[in-house]
Design an enzyme around this catalytic site. Structure first.
Site, PDB file in Angstrom:
ATOM      1  N   GLY A  16      -3.839  -1.342  -0.119  1.00 37.10           N
ATOM      2  CA  GLY A  16      -4.668  -2.247  -0.925  1.00 37.10           C
ATOM      3  C   GLY A  16      -6.045  -1.654  -1.179  1.00 37.10           C
ATOM      4  O   GLY A  16      -6.620  -1.041  -0.292  1.00 37.10           O
ATOM      5  N   ARG A  77       1.383   1.848  -3.350  1.00 33.74           N
ATOM      6  CA  ARG A  77       2.216   1.847  -2.144  1.00 33.74           C
ATOM      7  C   ARG A  77       3.442   2.673  -2.518  1.00 33.74           C
ATOM      8  O   ARG A  77       4.034   2.476  -3.571  1.00 33.74           O
ATOM      9  CB  ARG A  77       2.558   0.413  -1.748  1.00 33.74           C
ATOM     10  N   ASP A 108      -3.711   1.170   8.268  1.00 34.05           N
ATOM     11  CA  ASP A 108      -2.805   1.757   9.266  1.00 34.05           C
ATOM     12  C   ASP A 108      -1.600   2.451   8.639  1.00 34.05           C
ATOM     13  O   ASP A 108      -1.182   3.519   9.087  1.00 34.05           O
ATOM     14  CB  ASP A 108      -2.278   0.655  10.198  1.00 34.05           C
ATOM     15  N   THR A 130      -9.905  -1.208   4.242  1.00 34.81           N
ATOM     16  CA  THR A 130      -9.113  -2.428   4.022  1.00 34.81           C
ATOM     17  C   THR A 130     -10.025  -3.629   4.191  1.00 34.81           C
ATOM     18  O   THR A 130     -10.867  -3.640   5.098  1.00 34.81           O
ATOM     19  CB  THR A 130      -7.916  -2.545   4.992  1.00 34.81           C
ATOM     20  N   ASP A 132      -9.060  -6.306   5.330  1.00 31.10           N
ATOM     21  CA  ASP A 132      -8.508  -7.151   6.396  1.00 31.10           C
ATOM     22  C   ASP A 132      -9.161  -6.958   7.777  1.00 31.10           C
ATOM     23  O   ASP A 132      -8.973  -7.794   8.650  1.00 31.10           O
ATOM     24  CB  ASP A 132      -6.994  -6.895   6.551  1.00 31.10           C
ATOM     25  N   ASP A 134      -8.215  -5.092  10.010  1.00 32.95           N
ATOM     26  CA  ASP A 134      -7.123  -5.122  11.002  1.00 32.95           C
ATOM     27  C   ASP A 134      -6.761  -3.731  11.524  1.00 32.95           C
ATOM     28  O   ASP A 134      -5.595  -3.455  11.795  1.00 32.95           O
ATOM     29  CB  ASP A 134      -5.888  -5.813  10.403  1.00 32.95           C
ATOM     30  N   ARG A 176      -3.631 -10.559   5.380  1.00 34.65           N
ATOM     31  CA  ARG A 176      -2.264 -10.204   5.779  1.00 34.65           C
ATOM     32  C   ARG A 176      -1.943 -10.953   7.080  1.00 34.65           C
ATOM     33  O   ARG A 176      -2.138 -12.150   7.135  1.00 34.65           O
ATOM     34  CB  ARG A 176      -2.110  -8.694   5.934  1.00 34.65           C
TER      35      ARG A 176
HETATM   36  P1  ADP Z   1      -2.315   0.129   4.409  1.00 32.61           P
HETATM   37  O1  ADP Z   1      -2.639   1.573   4.391  1.00 32.61           O
HETATM   38  O2  ADP Z   1      -3.382  -0.714   3.797  1.00 32.61           O
HETATM   39  O3  ADP Z   1      -1.877  -0.345   5.784  1.00 32.61           O
HETATM   40  P2  ADP Z   1       0.459   0.063   3.545  1.00 32.61           P
HETATM   41  O4  ADP Z   1       0.992  -0.360   4.870  1.00 32.61           O
HETATM   42  O5  ADP Z   1       0.999  -0.581   2.319  1.00 32.61           O
HETATM   43  O6  ADP Z   1      -1.096  -0.111   3.414  1.00 32.61           O
HETATM   44  O7  ADP Z   1       0.674   1.652   3.467  1.00 32.61           O
HETATM   45  C1  ADP Z   1       0.229   2.364   2.342  1.00 32.61           C
HETATM   46  C2  ADP Z   1       1.150   3.525   2.092  1.00 32.61           C
HETATM   47  O8  ADP Z   1       1.099   4.434   3.190  1.00 32.61           O
HETATM   48  C3  ADP Z   1       2.623   3.205   1.939  1.00 32.61           C
HETATM   49  O9  ADP Z   1       2.964   2.733   0.662  1.00 32.61           O
HETATM   50  C4  ADP Z   1       3.253   4.545   2.206  1.00 32.61           C
HETATM   51  O10 ADP Z   1       3.144   5.385   1.070  1.00 32.61           O
HETATM   52  C5  ADP Z   1       2.353   5.104   3.306  1.00 32.61           C
HETATM   53  N1  ADP Z   1       2.974   4.819   4.597  1.00 32.61           N
HETATM   54  C6  ADP Z   1       3.049   3.625   5.251  1.00 32.61           C
HETATM   55  N2  ADP Z   1       3.748   3.742   6.394  1.00 32.61           N
HETATM   56  C7  ADP Z   1       4.146   5.029   6.464  1.00 32.61           C
HETATM   57  C8  ADP Z   1       4.937   5.784   7.405  1.00 32.61           C
HETATM   58  N3  ADP Z   1       5.437   5.238   8.504  1.00 32.61           N
HETATM   59  N4  ADP Z   1       5.126   7.101   7.129  1.00 32.61           N
HETATM   60  C9  ADP Z   1       4.633   7.674   6.031  1.00 32.61           C
HETATM   61  N5  ADP Z   1       3.895   7.020   5.107  1.00 32.61           N
HETATM   62  C10 ADP Z   1       3.649   5.726   5.312  1.00 32.61           C
HETATM   63  O1  F6P Z   2      -4.410  -5.437   2.829  1.00 34.46           O
HETATM   64  C1  F6P Z   2      -5.199  -6.031   1.845  1.00 34.46           C
HETATM   65  C2  F6P Z   2      -4.489  -7.201   1.242  1.00 34.46           C
HETATM   66  O2  F6P Z   2      -5.318  -7.789   0.247  1.00 34.46           O
HETATM   67  C3  F6P Z   2      -4.029  -8.272   2.234  1.00 34.46           C
HETATM   68  O3  F6P Z   2      -5.078  -9.126   2.621  1.00 34.46           O
HETATM   69  C4  F6P Z   2      -2.939  -8.957   1.458  1.00 34.46           C
HETATM   70  O4  F6P Z   2      -1.988  -9.506   2.333  1.00 34.46           O
HETATM   71  C5  F6P Z   2      -2.333  -7.829   0.670  1.00 34.46           C
HETATM   72  O5  F6P Z   2      -3.291  -6.790   0.613  1.00 34.46           O
HETATM   73  C6  F6P Z   2      -1.940  -8.222  -0.735  1.00 34.46           C
HETATM   74  O6  F6P Z   2      -1.313  -7.143  -1.328  1.00 34.46           O
HETATM   75  P1  F6P Z   2      -0.935  -7.088  -2.871  1.00 34.46           P
HETATM   76  O7  F6P Z   2      -2.167  -6.647  -3.604  1.00 34.46           O
HETATM   77  O8  F6P Z   2       0.147  -6.069  -2.924  1.00 34.46           O
HETATM   78  O9  F6P Z   2      -0.527  -8.445  -3.301  1.00 34.46           O
END
Ligand code: ADP
Ligand code: F6P
Length: 325
Positions: A16, A77, A108, A130, A132, A134, A176
């Site tokens: 995000g 993503r 994360d 982020t 969040d 978190d 989230r």
């Molecule tokens: P955030 O970074 O905010 O936690 P996401 O969990 O959506 O957001 O992760 C963002 C992107 O990071 C994912 O769409 C993917 O491309 C990559 N990613 C997430 N988890 C993994 C993983 N276990 N291994 C490799 N890439 C990952």
């Molecule tokens: O991680 C940031 C965040 O805005 C969360 O607070 C929320 O759950 C999520 O992303 C929403 O994601 P999307 O933009 O894919 O709807």
């Protein structure tokens, strides 16, 4: 073994978007250039890396961006990057474009991606971005400060109309699975109830009793901040109205919390973190994440950072209850 000297740094934003990400990108670009490195912008997170959406960055590429919300590199993503084949391709693409190190700005999930690139020999540093808050290893994440200020202003406005109509208002904020935005807004907006995924017992009768008690005390509104991780604000509003007889409205703030010009804090901290990430890469470090912990900027091994747990601060939670009288 001597640390690998890096020549070209890639920078991407992933997951995000968050206000302040542009300040971090700008810092990576300008700090990198001032250290004599080449810097390449990777568009659309890991997805753009796999597609080769990569451009050379100059100091001018990031002009007029520090005050802008969103991310000039776009974000995405990318499911493919979660597969071993995708990760191998990501490392191959880095080599193809001469990128020997990458700064990953995200949460994360994005750091898990950085961890995988590091395992394939591409030096990586994560920067926590982020709204969040978190991410366990850090007390600050880029965008949280702007998001809570944006939400706080919106909630103040809802409170005006809620008081005029003597209503109950349920306001759902993002986060989230985490309740940090809800807790901060709840305290800042003087909410009567704050529902956090980490704490809520799903006992709606308690909320109903609280609203009725507050009416007897002469309160003209009842603000409930509900975290996204609990959700269902609209149906909750209907049930509460039926049980209390108090008109109840639900507002889901949604993506407006993710946009807008970053606050001063988000601009400054994001700038510092971007520079620190470059500094770590210049020292030959990899698989690190920049953090702000105990009042100081620092860094952690990504594996260690991802294994940490984050909890709602008990003192903050307690004061949120004590002040809602
Ligand atoms: P955030 O970074 O905010 O936690 P996401 O969990 O959506 O957001 O992760 C963002 C992107 O990071 C994912 O769409 C993917 O491309 C990559 N990613 C997430 N988890 C993994 C993983 N276990 N291994 C490799 N890439 C990952
Ligand atoms: O991680 C940031 C965040 O805005 C969360 O607070 C929320 O759950 C999520 O992303 C929403 O994601 P999307 O933009 O894919 O709807």
């Amino acid at each position: 073994m001597a640390a690998k000297e890096i020549k070209t740094i890639g920078v991407l934003t992933s997951g995000g978007d968050a206000p302040g990400m542009n300040a971090a990108i700008r810092a990576v670009v300008r700090e990198g250039l001032s250290r004599g490195k080449k810097v390449k912008g990777i568009h659309r997170g890991y997805s753009g890396l796999l597609q080769g959406e990569i451009e050379d960055m100059t100091a001018r590429s990031v002009s007029d961006t520090i005050q802008k919300g969103g991310t000039i590199l776009q974000t995405a993503r990318c499911l493919e990057f979660q597969t071993p084949e995708g990760q191998q391709l990501g490392a191959d693409m880095c080599r193809k474009y001469g990128i020997d190190a990458v700064v990953v700005i995200g949460g994360d999930g994005s750091f898990r991606g950085a961890q995988k690139l590091a395992a394939h020999g591409i030096n990586t540093v994560g920067v926590p971005g982020t709204i969040d808050l978190d991410i366990a290893c850090t007390d600050y994440t880029i965008g949280f400060d702007t998001a809570v200020n944006t939400a706080m202003e919106a909630i103040d406005k809802i409170r005006d109309t809620s008081t005029s109509h003597e209503r109950c208002s349920i306001i759902e904020v993002m986060g989230r699975g985490a309740g940090f935005i809800a807790l901060w807004c709840g305290i800042a907006n003087g909410a009567e109830d704050i529902l956090l995924p980490e704490k809520y017992d799903y006992d709606e009768q308690k909320l109903v009793n609280h609203i009725i008690e507050n009416r007897k005390k002469g309160k003209q509104h009842h603000i409930i901040i509900n975290a996204e991780g609990i959700g269902h604000s609209t149906s909750m509003a209907k049930r509460i109205e039926a049980a209390t007889g108090v008109e109840t409205r639900a507002t889901i703030l949604g993506h407006m919390q993710r946009g807008g010009s970053p606050t001063c804090k988000d601009r400054v901290y994001a700038s510092t973190m971007g520079c620190l990430a470059v500094d770590l890469l210049c020292q030959g470090k990899s698989n690190r994440v920049v953090a702000y912990k105990g009042g100081q900027f620092t860094d952690f091994d990504i594996d260690e950072a991802l294994a940490m747990e984050k909890h709602i601060d008990e003192y903050d939670y307690q004061i949120s209850l004590n002040l809602a009288r």
